[in-house]
Design a protein around this motif. Sequence first.
Motif, short mmCIF file in Angstrom:
data_model
loop_
_atom_site.label_atom_id
_atom_site.label_comp_id
_atom_site.label_asym_id
_atom_site.label_seq_id
_atom_site.Cartn_x
_atom_site.Cartn_y
_atom_site.Cartn_z
N LEU A 148 0.80 -1.22 0.00
CA LEU A 148 0.00 0.00 0.00
C LEU A 148 0.84 1.28 0.00
O LEU A 148 0.63 2.17 -0.82
CB LEU A 148 -0.97 0.03 1.19
CG LEU A 148 -1.93 -1.17 1.30
CD1 LEU A 148 -2.76 -1.06 2.56
CD2 LEU A 148 -2.80 -1.28 0.07
N GLY A 185 -2.32 -5.17 -8.18
CA GLY A 185 -3.38 -5.30 -7.19
C GLY A 185 -4.58 -6.08 -7.66
O GLY A 185 -5.27 -6.72 -6.86
N ASP A 243 -4.29 -14.76 2.75
CA ASP A 243 -5.04 -13.59 2.28
C ASP A 243 -5.38 -12.72 3.49
O ASP A 243 -6.31 -13.00 4.24
CB ASP A 243 -6.31 -14.04 1.57
CG ASP A 243 -7.04 -12.88 0.91
OD1 ASP A 243 -6.48 -11.77 0.91
OD2 ASP A 243 -8.16 -13.08 0.42
N PRO A 303 -7.71 -6.31 3.84
CA PRO A 303 -7.06 -5.02 3.55
C PRO A 303 -7.04 -4.07 4.75
O PRO A 303 -6.05 -3.37 4.98
CB PRO A 303 -7.88 -4.45 2.39
CG PRO A 303 -8.50 -5.65 1.74
CD PRO A 303 -8.76 -6.61 2.85
N THR A 319 -4.31 -4.97 7.07
CA THR A 319 -3.01 -4.59 6.51
C THR A 319 -2.75 -3.11 6.70
O THR A 319 -1.65 -2.70 7.13
CB THR A 319 -2.95 -4.95 5.02
OG1 THR A 319 -3.21 -6.35 4.85
CG2 THR A 319 -1.59 -4.62 4.43
N THR A 378 3.18 -6.38 8.12
CA THR A 378 2.32 -7.40 7.53
C THR A 378 2.60 -8.80 8.08
O THR A 378 1.66 -9.50 8.47
CB THR A 378 2.45 -7.39 6.00
OG1 THR A 378 2.24 -6.06 5.52
CG2 THR A 378 1.43 -8.31 5.37
#
Length: 357
Positions: free
Chosen positions: A250, A287, A300, A303, A306, A326
Amino acid sequence: MDSTRQAAEAAIRIGGDPPARAGRGELAVFTWKVLIVAGVAALALFAWRVADALLLIFTGVLFAILLQRLAGLVRRFTGLSQGWGLAVVLVALVALIGGGGFLLGQSVASQVDQLREQVTHAIGQLPAPIHDQLVEQGKQWPWMTRLQSVASGVAYFIGDAIVVLFAAIYLAASPGVYRRGVVLLVPPRGHDRAREVLDVTGNALWRWLLGQMAAMAAVGVMTTAGLWLLGMPAAPALGMVAGILEFVPLIGPFLAAVPAVLIAFAQSPQDALWVAGLYLVIQQVEGNLITPLLQKSVVDLPPVVTIGAIAAGGVLFGLMGMFLATPLAVVALVMVNMLYIEDKLGEERHFPDPRKE
């Protein structure tokens, strides 16, 4: 007075406690609660003070997982022991890094020098007020102070790298010793569960590493190729920077685009727009195409988790915290899902996906 004594004796006969004894019991319970809170606070303070060392050890754990998995592949195809497999992996990595550095060192060095010159030239093309302010700040920072700062930073980096390297080698060489040490911190009835949690955590981190390395390589190659097609100088160096910063999701892609756009702006505003568009397209491809394909077989992360992990890691631990945010979030989610959602609530966990184990 007689009635009070009789009430106390009656309480004892029916199994109750006199008021004084009950008060002492409540005080003991309260004291234990205070001691527990104080112990947790002291442990948190200690962890905060040694946070840098703990982050280095965690980096070593990540590298150890990589070495151990590669050594496992060597064992599978050669039949060597774990120690010899690890030795083969280390020799191969040293040869790869040394050979690559020998063959590409001069080229990369010239590209980095060119990148530095282009950035300096781009700063010179900035509007006069901004340029003058940067120059004035440079004059206020003597070259000797700058040299000492750079030397100090390099020394710290080398020292940290040595700590991470040796920690990773020792962990990968004897993983069972350290695994048993962690398990022994848990009461005997929880040993089997502790081993299971460690196995799931290690597998989740390995899958995250695979996905991250694949994404970094893809972004680096696409960035280098795109900048080369646009005729940008220092394309390999900028592609290498983009690949490395892809490790920070990001935020990393935006940081990687800054020097490229700045160099392009030194040539023309139109080139800056083309370069900015290139980075935007690459991130859209990464992405919406590369990452979803990789996530079919890797961990996974949600978001929002994260984003929150990166923000918290940056605020609490600086740049190192952002790089490790992360994988730390991966560990935290595994612990929450297995130790709280499964063990305490009795519900099925959702992270990591059991089908991916």
